[in-house]
Design a protein around this motif. Structure first.
Motif, mmCIF file in Angstrom:
data_model
loop_
_atom_site.group_PDB
_atom_site.id
_atom_site.type_symbol
_atom_site.label_atom_id
_atom_site.label_comp_id
_atom_site.label_asym_id
_atom_site.label_seq_id
_atom_site.Cartn_x
_atom_site.Cartn_y
_atom_site.Cartn_z
ATOM 1 N N GLU A 487 66.118 25.320 -8.902
ATOM 2 C CA GLU A 487 66.125 23.967 -9.437
ATOM 3 C C GLU A 487 67.429 23.751 -10.193
ATOM 4 O O GLU A 487 68.121 24.699 -10.551
ATOM 5 N N ALA A 488 67.763 22.488 -10.419
ATOM 6 C CA ALA A 488 69.055 22.182 -11.044
ATOM 7 C C ALA A 488 68.942 20.958 -11.931
ATOM 8 O O ALA A 488 68.050 20.118 -11.756
ATOM 9 N N GLU A 489 69.868 20.873 -12.877
ATOM 10 C CA GLU A 489 70.010 19.701 -13.734
ATOM 11 C C GLU A 489 71.479 19.279 -13.708
ATOM 12 O O GLU A 489 72.378 20.128 -13.607
ATOM 13 N N ALA A 490 71.697 17.986 -13.804
ATOM 14 C CA ALA A 490 73.071 17.473 -13.785
ATOM 15 C C ALA A 490 73.193 16.289 -14.727
ATOM 16 O O ALA A 490 72.224 15.568 -14.970
ATOM 17 N N ILE A 491 74.384 16.102 -15.254
ATOM 18 C CA ILE A 491 74.708 14.926 -16.066
ATOM 19 C C ILE A 491 75.819 14.181 -15.338
ATOM 20 O O ILE A 491 76.938 14.704 -15.175
ATOM 21 N N VAL A 492 75.498 12.988 -14.871
ATOM 22 C CA VAL A 492 76.426 12.221 -14.030
ATOM 23 C C VAL A 492 77.738 11.965 -14.776
ATOM 24 O O VAL A 492 77.750 11.507 -15.917
ATOM 25 N N GLY A 493 78.827 12.302 -14.107
ATOM 26 C CA GLY A 493 80.155 12.073 -14.664
ATOM 27 C C GLY A 493 80.718 13.228 -15.451
ATOM 28 O O GLY A 493 81.919 13.251 -15.757
ATOM 29 N N SER A 494 79.876 14.225 -15.782
ATOM 30 C CA SER A 494 80.366 15.328 -16.621
ATOM 31 C C SER A 494 81.403 16.185 -15.911
ATOM 32 O O SER A 494 82.225 16.835 -16.553
ATOM 33 N N GLY A 495 81.371 16.168 -14.585
ATOM 34 C CA GLY A 495 82.338 16.975 -13.840
ATOM 35 C C GLY A 495 83.701 16.352 -13.726
ATOM 36 O O GLY A 495 84.645 16.993 -13.266
ATOM 37 N N LYS A 496 83.836 15.093 -14.133
ATOM 38 C CA LYS A 496 85.113 14.392 -13.997
ATOM 39 C C LYS A 496 86.012 14.547 -15.223
ATOM 40 O O LYS A 496 87.214 14.325 -15.149
ATOM 41 N N GLY A 497 85.412 14.865 -16.340
ATOM 42 C CA GLY A 497 86.197 14.906 -17.573
ATOM 43 C C GLY A 497 86.963 16.204 -17.757
ATOM 44 O O GLY A 497 86.969 17.091 -16.902
ATOM 45 N N GLU A 498 87.610 16.310 -18.896
ATOM 46 C CA GLU A 498 88.357 17.519 -19.236
ATOM 47 C C GLU A 498 87.391 18.688 -19.400
ATOM 48 O O GLU A 498 86.274 18.534 -19.902
ATOM 49 N N ARG A 499 87.815 19.865 -18.952
ATOM 50 C CA ARG A 499 86.971 21.049 -19.029
ATOM 51 C C ARG A 499 87.613 22.078 -19.954
ATOM 52 O O ARG A 499 88.783 22.417 -19.812
ATOM 53 N N LEU A 500 86.823 22.563 -20.874
ATOM 54 C CA LEU A 500 87.294 23.546 -21.840
ATOM 55 C C LEU A 500 86.370 24.743 -21.791
ATOM 56 O O LEU A 500 85.144 24.600 -21.793
ATOM 57 N N ARG A 501 86.935 25.946 -21.705
ATOM 58 C CA ARG A 501 86.128 27.164 -21.714
ATOM 59 C C ARG A 501 86.463 27.984 -22.953
ATOM 60 O O ARG A 501 87.636 28.181 -23.302
ATOM 61 N N LEU A 502 85.411 28.461 -23.590
ATOM 62 C CA LEU A 502 85.540 29.331 -24.752
ATOM 63 C C LEU A 502 84.977 30.698 -24.420
ATOM 64 O O LEU A 502 83.930 30.819 -23.785
ATOM 65 N N GLY A 503 85.662 31.720 -24.829
ATOM 66 C CA GLY A 503 85.200 33.087 -24.670
ATOM 67 C C GLY A 503 84.964 33.731 -26.020
ATOM 68 O O GLY A 503 85.115 33.088 -27.078
ATOM 69 N N PRO A 504 84.605 35.009 -26.033
ATOM 70 C CA PRO A 504 84.359 35.711 -27.309
ATOM 71 C C PRO A 504 85.549 35.648 -28.261
ATOM 72 O O PRO A 504 85.389 35.641 -29.477
ATOM 73 N N ALA A 505 86.764 35.580 -27.668
ATOM 74 C CA ALA A 505 87.962 35.556 -28.508
ATOM 75 C C ALA A 505 88.522 34.143 -28.695
ATOM 76 O O ALA A 505 89.630 33.993 -29.234
ATOM 77 N N GLY A 506 87.755 33.148 -28.270
ATOM 78 C CA GLY A 506 88.231 31.774 -28.438
ATOM 79 C C GLY A 506 88.538 31.108 -27.118
ATOM 80 O O GLY A 506 87.823 31.309 -26.122
ATOM 81 N N LEU A 507 89.613 30.333 -27.081
ATOM 82 C CA LEU A 507 89.967 29.581 -25.891
ATOM 83 C C LEU A 507 90.261 30.499 -24.710
ATOM 84 O O LEU A 507 90.934 31.524 -24.851
ATOM 85 N N VAL A 508 89.758 30.103 -23.526
ATOM 86 C CA VAL A 508 90.029 30.822 -22.293
ATOM 87 C C VAL A 508 91.031 30.013 -21.489
ATOM 88 O O VAL A 508 90.759 28.863 -21.130
#
Length: 510
Positions: A487-508
């Motif tokens: 099963e899946a969940e989605a938020i319409v439009g969320s894939g179009k915006g800026e993407r930021l990834r954080l790891g254990p040490a901060g920004l990835v």
């Protein structure tokens, strides 16, 4: 590596294998975008190819008058032609009647009693109607109207899905060249060799770019036909004009050493690869047919030795890999089609209604056509506001009633499941890149890696990583032979915006 046979076999594991020329004359250039074609003049040229042992022709229902050209030649009664045609229906063209009409139309245009090879083109994987159509085509094959069924531009995951579902596939027509090595290095060639599926390679000469004409030439700013428009995108994706010139130079070095045209070396390279049954070389069936035939036949018997291959590989190693798997150029960014865009076949009217209801604070429910949805009073997916929730989804019975789609292969079943999820989200105005969460239930915990590969491929290609839960060892997943439920969940439009990834040490940084 050798290319010393003039013919090969498709459907080698069937009762009636099909012998074809390894050099196939492609009629894409008759389709338009390369100038108008005169049916009778083109037909009069076919005899020269037949006499030269090059009687196999590639065409499609939408290649303009291509089928009519071959039909006009067949009407003379001379024979010797093996037409390999395609059916490329829009996603909403489905069912026994549609399949029968398409086959009968091809038979009538080609003036034959049975199609030697009908290749089915899948526009969108997230519309499963292609599997139903393959079922109906298989029935027409059993009735003798089709000898062999192939597919075109199908990636490895979906070819495995189709084969695992029980369909006998004779061929897969894909882009292959010294520059586009996706089938060679991505597992497609090895899988097809294992399964007895012949690869029919097109784009081997990159629409004419692989020739002495372009060696040392300035980079073209504009292209004057569809083929050049398309393959210039491939060249750009592989690193650009300068690196392509180095590749042409390497081919020229080998060609001079062998005393053959540059293009013959490129053809011999692809013909030598595992599972390649033939290469398709385009012709408009006009002009000097004798020169075109002689240039094509120069490849037969050409053997590339290790010195030749080392020269070519040194230039190949500098190139960037063409992105994705075979066929991705028509389905996913970056689109390498002539127009640089995909054919989405979007139902604009339905999407407008979805957005109208959502904007008014309403609820939109989407059914997938499952027989269980009305019985158990649920739908495949629901959208409220910008949130889409997709029900637990499994594979289903094959359209033949025997076995399930994907067979007993957890990865193949998961591929199909993600297609159903993607289609449901798209119908509600979202995209795969909008998925924020997936939940997976498996009957066998050891299938986690197979399911994970499917999610990494089908969702990961869009550059997003949803939250995920996997639970294995479930005693029973609803559905015969079903191994996985997602099963899946989605938020319409969320894939179009800026993407930021954080790891254990901060920004990835990626």
């Amino acid at each position: 590596m050798t290319a010393d046979s003039s013919t090969s076999i498709l459907g080698s594991r069937t009762a009636a294998p099909l012998r074809i020329s390894r050099l196939i004359t492609g009629l894409w250039q008759v389709a338009g975008g390369h100038g108008e074609a005169d049916v009778q003049k083109c037909a009069s040229t076919i005899g020269a190819y037949v006499d030269a042992g090059l009687g196999t022709f590639d065409m499609a229902d939408f290649y303009g008058p291509a089928e009519d050209v071959v039909g006009a030649y067949n009407a003379t009664g001379k024979g010797g032609v093996t037409p390999l045609t395609k059916w490329c229906p829009k996603p909403n063209v489905v069912g026994a009647a549609a399949c029968a009409d398409a086959v009968d139309t091809a038979l009538r245009r080609l003036k034959v009693e049975s199609l030697p090879l009908l290749q089915y083109h899948v526009w969108r994987y997230d519309d499963p109607s292609y599997l139903e159509n393959l079922h109906h085509l298989s029935k027409l094959q059993a009735a003798g109207k089709i000898q062999h069924i192939g597919v075109t531009n199908v990636d490895l995951a979906h070819l495995r899905l189709i084969v695992g579902s029980g369909y006998a596939i004779a061929s897969n027509q894909v882009s292959m060249s010294v520059l586009d090595r996706r089938a060679e290095t991505g597992g497609m060639a090895a899988y097809c060799a294992q399964q007895g599926i012949g690869l029919l390679a097109y784009g081997t000469l990159l629409g004419g770019f692989v020739s002495e004409k372009w060696l040392g030439a300035a980079e073209p700013i504009e292209q004057d036909n569809w083929s050049l428009m398309k393959y210039k995108r491939y060249i750009d994706a592989a690193g650009g004009w300068a690196l392509f010139q180095e590749l042409l130079g390497a081919l020229k070095t080998v060609a001079d050493r062998r005393g053959v045209p540059l293009g013959s070396v490129a053809l011999a390279y692809v013909l030598s690869l595992p599972a390649v049954a033939g290469v398709i070389v385009g012709s408009r069936l006009t002009g000097d047919a004798a020169a075109h035939i002689a240039a094509n036949k120069a490849v037969l018997g050409l053997v590339l030795d290790e010195t030749d291959l080392a020269t070519i590989r040194a230039a190949q190693d500098k190139l960037k890999p063409v992105p994705g798997d075979v066929g991705d150029e028509n389905r996913y960014p970056p689109f390498l089609s002539p127009t640089g865009a995909a054919r989405d076949f979007v139902d604009e009217e339905a999407l407008a209604e979805v957005e109208r209801v959502v904007a008014a604070g309403g609820r939109v429910e989407r059914s997938s056509g499952s027989a269980w949805e009305p019985v158990c009073n649920y739908c495949r997916a629901v959208r409220v506001g910008d949130r889409i929730t997709v029900s637990g989804t499994t594979t289903r019975l094959n359209f033949s009633g025997a076995g399930v789609i994907g067979g007993r292969d957890a990865e193949a079943q998961s591929t199909y499941i993600f297609d159903i999820i993607a289609g449901s989200i798209r119908a509600l105005g979202g995209a795969v890149a909008d998925i924020t969460r997936t939940r997976v239930l498996m009957t066998h915990v050891e299938d986690w890696a197979a399911v994970g590969r499917a999610q990494a491929r089908e969702v990961g290609r869009w550059g997003v990583r949803p939250a995920n839960t996997m639970v294995g060892g479930i005693t029973f997943v609803v559905g015969p032979d079903a191994l996985v439920e997602i099963e899946a969940e989605a938020i319409v439009g969320s894939g179009k915006g800026e993407r930021l990834r954080l790891g254990p040490a901060g920004l990835v940084k990626e």
